[in-house]
Design a protein around this motif. Structure first.
Motif, PDB file in Angstrom:
ATOM      1  N   ILE A 154       0.778  -1.126  -0.049  1.00 39.60           N
ATOM      2  CA  ILE A 154       0.050   0.024  -0.206  1.00 39.60           C
ATOM      3  C   ILE A 154       0.862   1.295  -0.048  1.00 39.60           C
ATOM      4  O   ILE A 154       1.779   1.344   0.690  1.00 39.60           O
ATOM      5  N   TRP A 155       0.830   2.342  -1.151  1.00 44.11           N
ATOM      6  CA  TRP A 155       1.596   3.364  -1.049  1.00 44.11           C
ATOM      7  C   TRP A 155       0.419   4.426  -0.699  1.00 44.11           C
ATOM      8  O   TRP A 155      -0.600   4.637  -1.041  1.00 44.11           O
ATOM      9  N   THR A 156       1.167   5.282   0.052  1.00 45.55           N
ATOM     10  CA  THR A 156       0.139   6.451   0.681  1.00 45.55           C
ATOM     11  C   THR A 156       0.867   7.694   0.627  1.00 45.55           C
ATOM     12  O   THR A 156       2.056   7.868   0.685  1.00 45.55           O
ATOM     13  N   ASP A 173      11.651   5.637  -1.627  1.00 46.56           N
ATOM     14  CA  ASP A 173      12.878   6.197  -2.351  1.00 46.56           C
ATOM     15  C   ASP A 173      12.156   6.693  -3.690  1.00 46.56           C
ATOM     16  O   ASP A 173      12.016   5.789  -4.625  1.00 46.56           O
ATOM     17  N   ASP A 174      11.726   7.861  -3.897  1.00 42.53           N
ATOM     18  CA  ASP A 174      11.001   8.147  -5.261  1.00 42.53           C
ATOM     19  C   ASP A 174      12.045   8.238  -6.264  1.00 42.53           C
ATOM     20  O   ASP A 174      11.552   8.174  -7.433  1.00 42.53           O
ATOM     21  N   SER A 175      13.272   7.906  -6.385  1.00 43.29           N
ATOM     22  CA  SER A 175      14.355   8.386  -7.245  1.00 43.29           C
ATOM     23  C   SER A 175      14.598   6.735  -8.037  1.00 43.29           C
ATOM     24  O   SER A 175      15.233   6.745  -9.022  1.00 43.29           O
ATOM     25  N   VAL A 176      13.961   5.435  -7.348  1.00 47.28           N
ATOM     26  CA  VAL A 176      14.330   4.192  -8.064  1.00 47.28           C
ATOM     27  C   VAL A 176      13.548   4.222  -9.284  1.00 47.28           C
ATOM     28  O   VAL A 176      12.517   4.781  -9.656  1.00 47.28           O
ATOM     29  N   GLU A 221       8.877   3.728  -9.660  1.00 48.18           N
ATOM     30  CA  GLU A 221       8.467   2.201  -9.582  1.00 48.18           C
ATOM     31  C   GLU A 221       7.214   2.184  -8.574  1.00 48.18           C
ATOM     32  O   GLU A 221       6.949   1.242  -8.011  1.00 48.18           O
ATOM     33  N   LEU A 222       6.270   3.060  -8.977  1.00 48.36           N
ATOM     34  CA  LEU A 222       5.135   3.223  -8.133  1.00 48.36           C
ATOM     35  C   LEU A 222       3.907   3.866  -9.385  1.00 48.36           C
ATOM     36  O   LEU A 222       4.326   4.716 -10.213  1.00 48.36           O
ATOM     37  N   SER A 269       6.030  13.564  -3.704  1.00 45.96           N
ATOM     38  CA  SER A 269       6.980  12.774  -3.278  1.00 45.96           C
ATOM     39  C   SER A 269       6.738  12.810  -1.681  1.00 45.96           C
ATOM     40  O   SER A 269       5.996  13.348  -1.099  1.00 45.96           O
ATOM     41  N   GLY A 270       7.528  11.885  -1.086  1.00 46.44           N
ATOM     42  CA  GLY A 270       7.774  12.029   0.160  1.00 46.44           C
ATOM     43  C   GLY A 270       6.676  10.926   0.866  1.00 46.44           C
ATOM     44  O   GLY A 270       6.007  10.988   1.982  1.00 46.44           O
TER      45      GLY A 270
END
Length: 294
Positions: free
Chosen positions: A79-81, A108-111, A116-117, A128-129
């Motif tokens: 689950i991404w929040t 990590d938003d840079s992957v 990757e989301l 981000s965050g």
């Protein structure tokens, strides 16, 4: 500010120094009130979205004309929040009775190419965050499929290039990123638009001139596909296809789709626990990584 507006008649007679002092006092009072009061309420909710994401990866060996792909491998699902304001998810963790989903950790938003989301729009820096909580894969109403259906070697002015024809099927909203940018020599997206504008140079088997400009948030091209009408394909048939020119080496396509009408039991639990000052949008999504050796 309100006191000054009710007493505007004093402004012409007030010395400049006193006027600046009154304005500064009003600004400081407003700043202190904004900092001291809880910023959210039912009328001014904190906007949050959660996605229960199923993730997988597939590797394609396209070094020869024949198509060789691996079996899809499971990546970690969860689950991404994300919160849509500058306070991020910290206010949820601090003030919400149940906080974020159990086990949430910073992401990590840079992957990858674009985090990757499954970003519904190309706004990664704006959202981000966020945090990620591992969970079992959710059930998906419509499967997402990306296939390389043809590989055509080309020689363009002494440069070896392969034209990859990509077929995609899935729900009505499909997003993808392609990269790195340096590997892409052209693509067929925009072909019919170019022909419609009278570009006689664009012929079947060739690409329209130019590619989208460089993005500031990734080394990739971002594609958004939406399908409407009374009877969209919804995975029963191909949603769209395109051809992309790629130089030899490593190439990657990340593709994802959202199911805005569907919630997993885990998401439903989070929605029921959300406080009244949170406007929570939740749905299930699917995200796939396709790495290619060209």
């Amino acid at each position: 500010g309100g006191w000054l507006s009710w007493n505007a008649q004093i402004l012409p007679r007030a010395p400049r120094r006193q006027l600046w002092l009154m304005l500064l006092t009003a600004w400081l009072l407003g700043l202190l009130l904004a900092a001291g009061l809880f910023p959210y309420s039912t009328d001014r909710p904190k906007r949050v979205f959660m996605q229960h994401v199923s993730r997988s990866s597939t590797h394609w060996d396209l070094t020869h004309v024949q198509l060789v792909s691996s079996e899809p491998l499971d990546m970690e699902s969860g689950i991404w929040t994300v919160a849509l304001d500058s306070n991020g998810v910290a206010s949820l963790q601090k003030y919400a009775p149940f906080g974020c989903p159990a086990g949430s950790r910073p992401w990590d938003d840079s992957v990858g190419l674009y985090g990757e989301l499954p970003h519904p729009f190309p706004l990664r820096d704006f959202v981000s965050g966020g945090v990620w909580a591992p969970r079992p894969r959710p059930e998906l109403p419509v499967p997402l499929r990306l296939s390389v259906v043809a590989v055509e070697p080309q020689n363009l002015g002494g440069t070896s290039v392969k034209h990859l024809t990509i077929s995609v099927a899935g729900n009505t909203h499909i997003m993808m990123t392609l990269g790195p940018r340096s590997a892409v020599t052209g693509w067929s997206l925009g072909f019919f638009e170019a022909r419609g504008h009278g570009d006689a140079i664009v012929k079947p088997g060739t690409f329209p001139a130019g590619l989208p400009p460089k993005r500031s948030d990734c080394d990739c091209y971002y594609v958004l596909f939406t399908e409407g009408g009374g009877d969209p394909s919804r995975g029963r048939a191909e949603a769209f296809n395109f051809t992309v020119g790629v130089t030899p080496g490593n190439f990657r396509i990340d593709v994802w789709t959202t199911h805005l009408e569907a919630k997993s039991p885990q998401l439903q639990k989070e929605v029921e626990h959300a406080p009244s000052w949170v406007s929570l949008a939740a749905w299930v999504s699917e995200f796939q990584v396709h790495t290619m050796q060209v």
